[in-house]
Motif scaffolding. Structure first.
Motif, PDB file in Angstrom:
ATOM      1  N   TYR A  12     -33.196  -8.730  18.664  1.00 21.79           N
ATOM      2  CA  TYR A  12     -31.744  -8.558  18.633  1.00 21.79           C
ATOM      3  C   TYR A  12     -31.236  -8.512  17.187  1.00 21.79           C
ATOM      4  N   VAL A  13     -31.658  -9.464  16.369  1.00 19.93           N
ATOM      5  CA  VAL A  13     -31.198  -9.539  14.976  1.00 19.93           C
ATOM      6  C   VAL A  13     -31.628  -8.288  14.208  1.00 19.93           C
ATOM      7  N   GLU A  14     -32.859  -7.849  14.414  1.00 19.54           N
ATOM      8  CA  GLU A  14     -33.354  -6.660  13.710  1.00 19.54           C
ATOM      9  C   GLU A  14     -32.595  -5.408  14.152  1.00 19.54           C
ATOM     10  N   ILE A  56     -20.511  -2.940  16.532  1.00 17.74           N
ATOM     11  CA  ILE A  56     -20.835  -1.593  16.050  1.00 17.74           C
ATOM     12  C   ILE A  56     -19.622  -0.949  15.379  1.00 17.74           C
ATOM     13  N   ALA A  57     -18.458  -1.045  15.988  1.00 20.49           N
ATOM     14  CA  ALA A  57     -17.252  -0.373  15.463  1.00 20.49           C
ATOM     15  C   ALA A  57     -16.884  -0.837  14.058  1.00 20.49           C
ATOM     16  N   VAL A  58     -17.178  -2.101  13.743  1.00 17.23           N
ATOM     17  CA  VAL A  58     -16.830  -2.631  12.414  1.00 17.23           C
ATOM     18  C   VAL A  58     -18.075  -2.883  11.555  1.00 17.23           C
ATOM     19  N   GLU A  59     -19.205  -2.356  12.015  1.00 21.78           N
ATOM     20  CA  GLU A  59     -20.476  -2.488  11.302  1.00 21.78           C
ATOM     21  C   GLU A  59     -20.794  -3.940  10.964  1.00 21.78           C
ATOM     22  N   ALA A  60     -20.593  -4.828  11.951  1.00 19.92           N
ATOM     23  CA  ALA A  60     -20.829  -6.260  11.765  1.00 19.92           C
ATOM     24  C   ALA A  60     -22.316  -6.563  11.902  1.00 19.92           C
ATOM     25  N   ILE A  61     -22.881  -7.123  10.851  1.00 24.09           N
ATOM     26  CA  ILE A  61     -24.300  -7.446  10.819  1.00 24.09           C
ATOM     27  C   ILE A  61     -24.465  -8.938  10.562  1.00 24.09           C
ATOM     28  N   PHE A  62     -25.150  -9.608  11.500  1.00 25.39           N
ATOM     29  CA  PHE A  62     -25.431 -11.040  11.411  1.00 25.39           C
ATOM     30  C   PHE A  62     -26.714 -11.244  10.616  1.00 25.39           C
ATOM     31  N   TYR A  81     -21.498  -9.893   8.014  1.00 31.90           N
ATOM     32  CA  TYR A  81     -20.885  -8.960   7.070  1.00 31.90           C
ATOM     33  C   TYR A  81     -20.430  -7.722   7.836  1.00 31.90           C
ATOM     34  N   GLY A  82     -19.325  -7.149   7.434  1.00 34.15           N
ATOM     35  CA  GLY A  82     -18.885  -5.922   8.080  1.00 34.15           C
ATOM     36  C   GLY A  82     -17.572  -5.437   7.512  1.00 34.15           C
ATOM     37  N   ASP A  83     -17.039  -4.431   8.168  1.00 29.80           N
ATOM     38  CA  ASP A  83     -15.782  -3.806   7.759  1.00 29.80           C
ATOM     39  C   ASP A  83     -14.639  -4.432   8.557  1.00 29.80           C
ATOM     40  N   PHE A  84     -14.367  -5.705   8.270  1.00 31.28           N
ATOM     41  CA  PHE A  84     -13.306  -6.433   8.956  1.00 31.28           C
ATOM     42  C   PHE A  84     -12.714  -7.453   7.988  1.00 31.28           C
ATOM     43  N   PRO A  85     -11.450  -7.851   8.216  1.00 31.51           N
ATOM     44  CA  PRO A  85     -10.797  -8.811   7.316  1.00 31.51           C
ATOM     45  C   PRO A  85     -11.568 -10.130   7.246  1.00 31.51           C
ATOM     46  N   GLY A  86     -11.732 -10.639   6.034  1.00 33.01           N
ATOM     47  CA  GLY A  86     -12.387 -11.917   5.834  1.00 33.01           C
ATOM     48  C   GLY A  86     -13.895 -11.837   5.692  1.00 33.01           C
ATOM     49  N   PHE A  91     -21.026 -17.487  11.113  1.00 33.80           N
ATOM     50  CA  PHE A  91     -21.104 -17.636  12.562  1.00 33.80           C
ATOM     51  C   PHE A  91     -22.235 -18.569  12.945  1.00 33.80           C
ATOM     52  N   THR A  92     -22.112 -19.149  14.134  1.00 33.20           N
ATOM     53  CA  THR A  92     -23.194 -19.865  14.786  1.00 33.20           C
ATOM     54  C   THR A  92     -23.504 -19.127  16.079  1.00 33.20           C
ATOM     55  N   TYR A  93     -24.765 -18.823  16.301  1.00 33.38           N
ATOM     56  CA  TYR A  93     -25.237 -18.201  17.537  1.00 33.38           C
ATOM     57  C   TYR A  93     -26.089 -19.237  18.257  1.00 33.38           C
TER      58      TYR A  93
END
Length: 109
Positions: A12-14, A56-62, A81-86, A91-93
């Motif tokens: 999942y992470v990869e 996916i829409a904000v390219e969020a990568i954990f 990290y991604g294209d979103f404010p802040g 995060f904790t998963y």
């Protein structure tokens, strides 16, 4: 990633690092549950829609930097990290596995 993660979580992470939605979905059980900051999504269709809209829409990568076992679950922490404010936001998963697949994935900020 150099962490020794169970295969479904590592997969999942990869896949997330490549923003590959199909790869992100593959480790989940058909009836899996994804709890995103308290909101519950059940089944592959709901989880896929969530990930498409919120990752996916904000390219969020954990990018987990810590991992531990807690009460039978695998708990990962790290920045997203991604294209979103802040960005990045830490995060904790919390992942529950069953039958070598993700049964539950809970995210909290």
């Amino acid at each position: 990633m150099s962490m020794n993660l169970p295969k479904p979580i590592a997969d999942y992470v990869e896949a997330n690092a490549r923003l590959n939605i199909d790869g992100m979905m593959k480790p989940f059980l058909a009836d899996a549950v994804f709890i995103d900051n308290g909101k519950r999504y059940q089944g592959l269709a709901e989880i896929r829609k969530l990930l498409e809209e919120e990752a996916i829409a904000v390219e969020a990568i954990f990018t987990p930097d810590t991992v531990r076992e807690e009460d039978g679950d695998v708990v990962l922490e790290g920045p997203v990290y991604g294209d979103f404010p802040g960005s990045p936001i830490r995060f904790t998963y919390r992942v529950t596995l069953a039958n070598d697949a993700i049964k539950t994935l809970q995210t909290t900020v």
